[in-house]
Each structure stands twice: as structure tokens, then as C-alpha cells.
Design a protein around this motif. Structure first.
Motif, mmCIF file in Angstrom:
data_model
loop_
_atom_site.group_PDB
_atom_site.id
_atom_site.type_symbol
_atom_site.label_atom_id
_atom_site.label_comp_id
_atom_site.label_asym_id
_atom_site.label_seq_id
_atom_site.Cartn_x
_atom_site.Cartn_y
_atom_site.Cartn_z
ATOM 1 N N MET A 1 0.822 -1.181 0.000
ATOM 2 C CA MET A 1 0.000 0.000 0.000
ATOM 3 C C MET A 1 0.875 1.258 0.000
ATOM 4 N N SER A 4 1.908 2.204 -3.459
ATOM 5 C CA SER A 4 0.823 2.868 -4.188
ATOM 6 C C SER A 4 0.671 4.316 -3.748
ATOM 7 N N LEU A 5 0.843 4.564 -2.465
ATOM 8 C CA LEU A 5 0.731 5.928 -1.961
ATOM 9 C C LEU A 5 1.830 6.815 -2.534
ATOM 10 N N SER A 34 -12.039 -2.650 0.871
ATOM 11 C CA SER A 34 -10.949 -2.205 0.007
ATOM 12 C C SER A 34 -10.179 -1.088 0.698
ATOM 13 N N ALA A 35 -8.922 -0.925 0.306
ATOM 14 C CA ALA A 35 -8.114 0.173 0.849
ATOM 15 C C ALA A 35 -8.748 1.507 0.489
ATOM 16 N N GLN A 36 -9.278 1.607 -0.718
ATOM 17 C CA GLN A 36 -9.920 2.842 -1.156
ATOM 18 C C GLN A 36 -11.105 3.185 -0.247
ATOM 19 N N GLY A 48 -7.265 7.993 -0.932
ATOM 20 C CA GLY A 48 -8.166 6.932 -1.383
ATOM 21 C C GLY A 48 -8.248 6.866 -2.895
ATOM 22 N N GLN A 51 -5.857 4.652 -4.520
ATOM 23 C CA GLN A 51 -6.090 3.217 -4.357
ATOM 24 C C GLN A 51 -7.203 2.725 -5.271
ATOM 25 N N SER A 52 -7.652 3.576 -6.161
ATOM 26 C CA SER A 52 -8.784 3.262 -7.025
ATOM 27 C C SER A 52 -8.355 2.565 -8.312
ATOM 28 N N LYS A 56 -4.994 3.061 -11.049
ATOM 29 C CA LYS A 56 -4.218 1.984 -11.672
ATOM 30 C C LYS A 56 -4.218 2.160 -13.183
#
Length: 138
Positions: A1, A4-5, A34-36, A48, A51-52, A56
């Protein structure tokens, strides 16, 4: 995560993510589990967003723009490695366009999300994203 951040700090990816989210749906709700969804509920909508699925796609297309001179299979292989950290498998289906590959690949990376046409997840959305990416990621 955390990886991604950190990618979310890329202003081009962040701005393209917002373009894609507005195109697909005016309502931004991350699914439970979900993380989002967790980050949205905690009040961190900007994080958030990163994380969508749209983020991606933005990352995929940023890579795609730099790889347009290569054949599709090479593009997919490099993008798969750079974005998802995996190599393509011989058992993966073949594709005729980057849009078809994204429509197949992105749902597999976000198993908590719904990817229904009625929610804007159709081939036209992926075509819009690819066309717009060429202008955005110069």
C-alpha cells in the motif's frame, strides 16, 4: 500500500485519475473491504483516489504512452511488470488492443470492486482513457 501511496504523489497520475473518475462516475465510493473504501471513510479521499482502479489505469496509461513504439505484447509485458510487479503468463489470453487488456486485467487487480457496464466500466471508457492519456502524458 505504501508503494501505491508514493505513486500517488505523481501529479500527472493524480490529475489523470480525477479525469477518469469524473468520466466514469460522479459519485466516488470505495467498496467495503478495500483500501480505497477505508481511506474514503477515514476522510482521506485524495489518498483513497490513489487506491482506485482509475489510478491503476492512469499508471498503466502513463507507462503505455512511453511504450507506444513497441508491439502490443511487449507493451503489456512491460506494463504488467512495472505496474503490477508481475510477469505475463503464457496462459494469459491474447488481446487486440491495450483497451481490451485493461478491461481484462484491472478487474483482476480489484476483486472488491464492481466492474459493470452500468457503472461506466465498458470498452468505451477504456478507449476514452487511452485517447486522453496520449494528450495528458506528454
Amino acid at each position: 500500500m505504501l508503494k501505491s501511496l508514493l505513486k500517488g504523489m505523481d501529479n500527472q497520475i493524480a490529475s489523470f485519475t480525477k479525469i477518469l473518475q469524473k468520466k466514469r462516475s460522479p459519485i466516488q465510493i470505495g467498496p467495503d473491504g478495500s483500501a480505497q473504501g477505508f481511506l474514503y471513510k477515514a476522510g482521506f479521499s485524495s489518498i483513497g483516489n490513489m487506491q482506485s482502479p482509475e489510478a491503476k489505469i492512469a499508471h498503466i496509461l502513463k507507462e503505455y504512452v512511453s511504450l507506444r513504439g513497441y508491439d502490443l505484447n511487449s507493451q503489456i509485458s512491460v506494463i504488467e511488470h512495472r505496474v503490477f510487479g508481475k510477469n505475463c503468463l503464457a496462459s494469459d489470453p491474447s488481446f487486440d488492443s491495450i483497451e481490451e487488456w485493461m478491461a481484462w486485467r484491472v478487474p483482476r487487480a480489484f476483486d472488491n470492486h464492481r466492474f459493470y457496464q452500468c457503472d461506466g466500466w465498458d470498452l468505451n471508457f477504456y478507449k476514452f482513457a487511452r485517447e486522453r492519456a496520449v494528450e495528458h502524458f506528454v
